[in-house]
Write a protein that holds these residues in place. Structure first.
Motif, PDB file in Angstrom:
ATOM      1  N   THR A  81       0.933  -1.303   0.020  1.00 60.44           N
ATOM      2  CA  THR A  81      -0.018  -0.001   0.071  1.00 60.44           C
ATOM      3  C   THR A  81       0.982   1.404   0.029  1.00 60.44           C
ATOM      4  N   VAL A  82       0.283   2.330  -0.163  1.00 62.43           N
ATOM      5  CA  VAL A  82       0.953   3.587  -0.432  1.00 62.43           C
ATOM      6  C   VAL A  82      -0.018   4.733  -0.040  1.00 62.43           C
ATOM      7  N   ARG A  83       0.810   5.682   1.107  1.00 62.02           N
ATOM      8  CA  ARG A  83      -0.042   6.550   1.477  1.00 62.02           C
ATOM      9  C   ARG A  83      -0.077   7.738   0.165  1.00 62.02           C
ATOM     10  N   THR A  84      -1.314   8.386   0.127  1.00 64.88           N
ATOM     11  CA  THR A  84      -1.581   9.120  -0.858  1.00 64.88           C
ATOM     12  C   THR A  84      -1.794  10.684  -0.792  1.00 64.88           C
ATOM     13  N   THR A  85      -2.365  10.890   0.483  1.00 64.01           N
ATOM     14  CA  THR A  85      -2.520  12.201   1.097  1.00 64.01           C
ATOM     15  C   THR A  85      -1.655  12.598   2.283  1.00 64.01           C
ATOM     16  N   ASP A  86      -1.317  13.785   2.584  1.00 59.90           N
ATOM     17  CA  ASP A  86      -0.600  14.104   3.825  1.00 59.90           C
ATOM     18  C   ASP A  86      -1.661  14.522   4.929  1.00 59.90           C
ATOM     19  N   ASP A  87      -1.309  14.952   6.147  1.00 58.06           N
ATOM     20  CA  ASP A  87      -1.965  15.137   7.079  1.00 58.06           C
ATOM     21  C   ASP A  87      -3.187  16.081   7.038  1.00 58.06           C
ATOM     22  N   ALA A  88      -3.058  17.000   5.974  1.00 62.99           N
ATOM     23  CA  ALA A  88      -4.052  18.129   5.728  1.00 62.99           C
ATOM     24  C   ALA A  88      -4.877  17.371   4.775  1.00 62.99           C
ATOM     25  N   GLY A  89      -4.702  16.380   4.103  1.00 60.31           N
ATOM     26  CA  GLY A  89      -5.886  15.637   3.297  1.00 60.31           C
ATOM     27  C   GLY A  89      -5.472  15.925   1.750  1.00 60.31           C
ATOM     28  N   LYS A  90      -4.179  16.531   1.597  1.00 58.53           N
ATOM     29  CA  LYS A  90      -3.744  17.146   0.179  1.00 58.53           C
ATOM     30  C   LYS A  90      -3.046  15.951  -0.344  1.00 58.53           C
ATOM     31  N   ARG A  91      -3.530  15.857  -1.923  1.00 59.60           N
ATOM     32  CA  ARG A  91      -2.556  14.596  -2.718  1.00 59.60           C
ATOM     33  C   ARG A  91      -1.238  14.708  -2.582  1.00 59.60           C
ATOM     34  N   MET A  92      -0.456  13.655  -2.246  1.00 60.27           N
ATOM     35  CA  MET A  92       1.014  13.729  -2.141  1.00 60.27           C
ATOM     36  C   MET A  92       1.549  12.973  -3.544  1.00 60.27           C
ATOM     37  N   ARG A  93       2.413  13.767  -4.212  1.00 61.35           N
ATOM     38  CA  ARG A  93       2.559  13.387  -5.540  1.00 61.35           C
ATOM     39  C   ARG A  93       4.025  12.314  -5.554  1.00 61.35           C
ATOM     40  N   GLY A  94       4.087  11.459  -6.413  1.00 62.45           N
ATOM     41  CA  GLY A  94       5.193  10.701  -6.520  1.00 62.45           C
ATOM     42  C   GLY A  94       5.328   9.478  -5.643  1.00 62.45           C
ATOM     43  N   THR A  95       4.338   9.329  -4.487  1.00 64.00           N
ATOM     44  CA  THR A  95       4.338   8.193  -3.817  1.00 64.00           C
ATOM     45  C   THR A  95       4.386   6.809  -4.291  1.00 64.00           C
ATOM     46  N   GLU A  96       3.640   6.655  -5.477  1.00 60.66           N
ATOM     47  CA  GLU A  96       3.414   5.510  -6.149  1.00 60.66           C
ATOM     48  C   GLU A  96       4.808   5.037  -6.597  1.00 60.66           C
ATOM     49  N   TYR A  97       5.565   5.964  -7.026  1.00 58.89           N
ATOM     50  CA  TYR A  97       7.017   5.789  -7.366  1.00 58.89           C
ATOM     51  C   TYR A  97       7.941   5.098  -6.275  1.00 58.89           C
ATOM     52  N   GLU A  98       7.745   5.808  -5.173  1.00 56.99           N
ATOM     53  CA  GLU A  98       8.306   5.461  -4.058  1.00 56.99           C
ATOM     54  C   GLU A  98       8.193   3.885  -3.606  1.00 56.99           C
ATOM     55  N   LEU A  99       6.858   3.573  -3.568  1.00 53.27           N
ATOM     56  CA  LEU A  99       6.319   2.518  -3.368  1.00 53.27           C
ATOM     57  C   LEU A  99       7.045   1.419  -4.265  1.00 53.27           C
ATOM     58  N   GLY A 100       7.088   1.779  -5.761  1.00 52.97           N
ATOM     59  CA  GLY A 100       7.780   1.017  -6.434  1.00 52.97           C
ATOM     60  C   GLY A 100       9.129   0.556  -6.186  1.00 52.97           C
ATOM     61  N   LEU A 101       9.879   1.723  -5.766  1.00 50.12           N
ATOM     62  CA  LEU A 101      11.348   1.475  -5.224  1.00 50.12           C
ATOM     63  C   LEU A 101      11.301   0.572  -3.937  1.00 50.12           C
ATOM     64  N   ALA A 102      10.559   0.806  -3.328  1.00 49.00           N
ATOM     65  CA  ALA A 102      10.454  -0.347  -1.960  1.00 49.00           C
ATOM     66  C   ALA A 102      10.182  -1.607  -2.546  1.00 49.00           C
ATOM     67  N   VAL A 103       9.084  -1.999  -3.314  1.00 48.17           N
ATOM     68  CA  VAL A 103       8.892  -3.289  -3.899  1.00 48.17           C
ATOM     69  C   VAL A 103      10.129  -3.640  -4.643  1.00 48.17           C
ATOM     70  N   GLY A 104      10.738  -2.801  -5.602  1.00 50.94           N
ATOM     71  CA  GLY A 104      11.964  -3.212  -6.156  1.00 50.94           C
ATOM     72  C   GLY A 104      13.034  -3.836  -5.234  1.00 50.94           C
ATOM     73  N   GLY A 105      13.163  -3.056  -4.014  1.00 54.02           N
ATOM     74  CA  GLY A 105      14.100  -3.603  -3.218  1.00 54.02           C
ATOM     75  C   GLY A 105      13.820  -4.842  -2.634  1.00 54.02           C
ATOM     76  N   LEU A 106      12.721  -4.920  -2.107  1.00 56.22           N
ATOM     77  CA  LEU A 106      12.137  -6.215  -1.748  1.00 56.22           C
ATOM     78  C   LEU A 106      12.251  -7.355  -2.723  1.00 56.22           C
ATOM     79  N   THR A 107      11.880  -7.184  -4.027  1.00 56.37           N
ATOM     80  CA  THR A 107      12.193  -8.163  -5.104  1.00 56.37           C
ATOM     81  C   THR A 107      13.460  -8.513  -5.203  1.00 56.37           C
ATOM     82  N   ALA A 108      14.404  -7.547  -5.354  1.00 57.14           N
ATOM     83  CA  ALA A 108      15.845  -7.854  -5.648  1.00 57.14           C
ATOM     84  C   ALA A 108      16.373  -8.736  -4.322  1.00 57.14           C
ATOM     85  N   ARG A 109      15.889  -8.596  -3.272  1.00 59.48           N
ATOM     86  CA  ARG A 109      16.329  -9.253  -1.962  1.00 59.48           C
ATOM     87  C   ARG A 109      15.739 -10.590  -2.100  1.00 59.48           C
TER      88      ARG A 109
END
Length: 190
Positions: A81-109
């Motif tokens: 999963t990925v967090r998509t909004t900040d504490d104020a409810g505003k959309r956070m950009r790029g978080t899907e990319y960051e999740l992809g990096l994390a899953v990529g690291g998990l995949t390589a390991r």
């Protein structure tokens, strides 16, 4: 004992090898945790289901039928999963990319640990969200399936050549380094 070699009692229903050890899971998630993240916000969260536990059964039963069949030999299912909004409810950009990096690291390991990885986008998100109490601040992106690799059943996948994916100067003009031919890769199998 080598990964993929089961002892009596280690196999779970349908699993393709021994249960995944906690120590292996720790290494997988450490690799995910070390991924780069803008402002170190680390927007990814994972829910781990190890073969035959209630979380595994929830994730497995929520998979689309074709995916459920493909995941029948999994020793673990991981909701990414990925967090998509900040504490104020505003959309956070790029978080899907960051999740992809994390899953990529998990995949390589996971590959280094002797596991094969498959991601399943087809699953009932509403059912999973309710069953696992995932807050609305997080998008349910994929379910990652892990199974022990079976070297006797490796099916290499054809990969695009570098000249098809790396350009220079203008779109479609292969970069000087992009001379690779279409090849098979044992790294992209499952």
């Amino acid at each position: 004992m080598a990964p993929g070699v089961a002892r009596r009692g280690d196999l779970m229903s349908g699993a393709s090898g021994p249960a995944i050890p906690v120590e292996t899971c720790v290494r997988l998630f450490e690799a995910a945790r070390s991924a780069e993240s803008a402002w170190n916000r680390q927007p990814w969260r994972f829910v781990l289901g190890r073969c035959a536990d209630p979380t595994f059964r929830t994730l497995s039963s929520a998979l689309a039928e074709d995916n459920r069949v493909k995941a029948r030999t999994a020793v673990a299912l991981i909701l990414a999963t990925v967090r998509t909004t900040d504490d104020a409810g505003k959309r956070m950009r790029g978080t899907e990319y960051e999740l992809g990096l994390a899953v990529g690291g998990l995949t390589a390991r996971a590959r280094a640990e002797g596991l094969q990885v498959r991601q399943y986008g087809g699953f009932d998100r509403a059912t999973v969200r309710a069953a696992l109490a995932v807050p609305d601040t997080h998008d349910l992106v994929t379910v990652v399936g892990l199974r022990w690799a079976r070297p006797d059943r490796v099916r290499p996948a054809a990969r695009m050549s570098l000249s098809d994916i790396v350009f220079s100067g203008r779109w479609g003009s292969p970069a000087d380094l992009a001379t690779g031919k279409r090849r098979s890769s044992a790294e992209s199998r499952y």
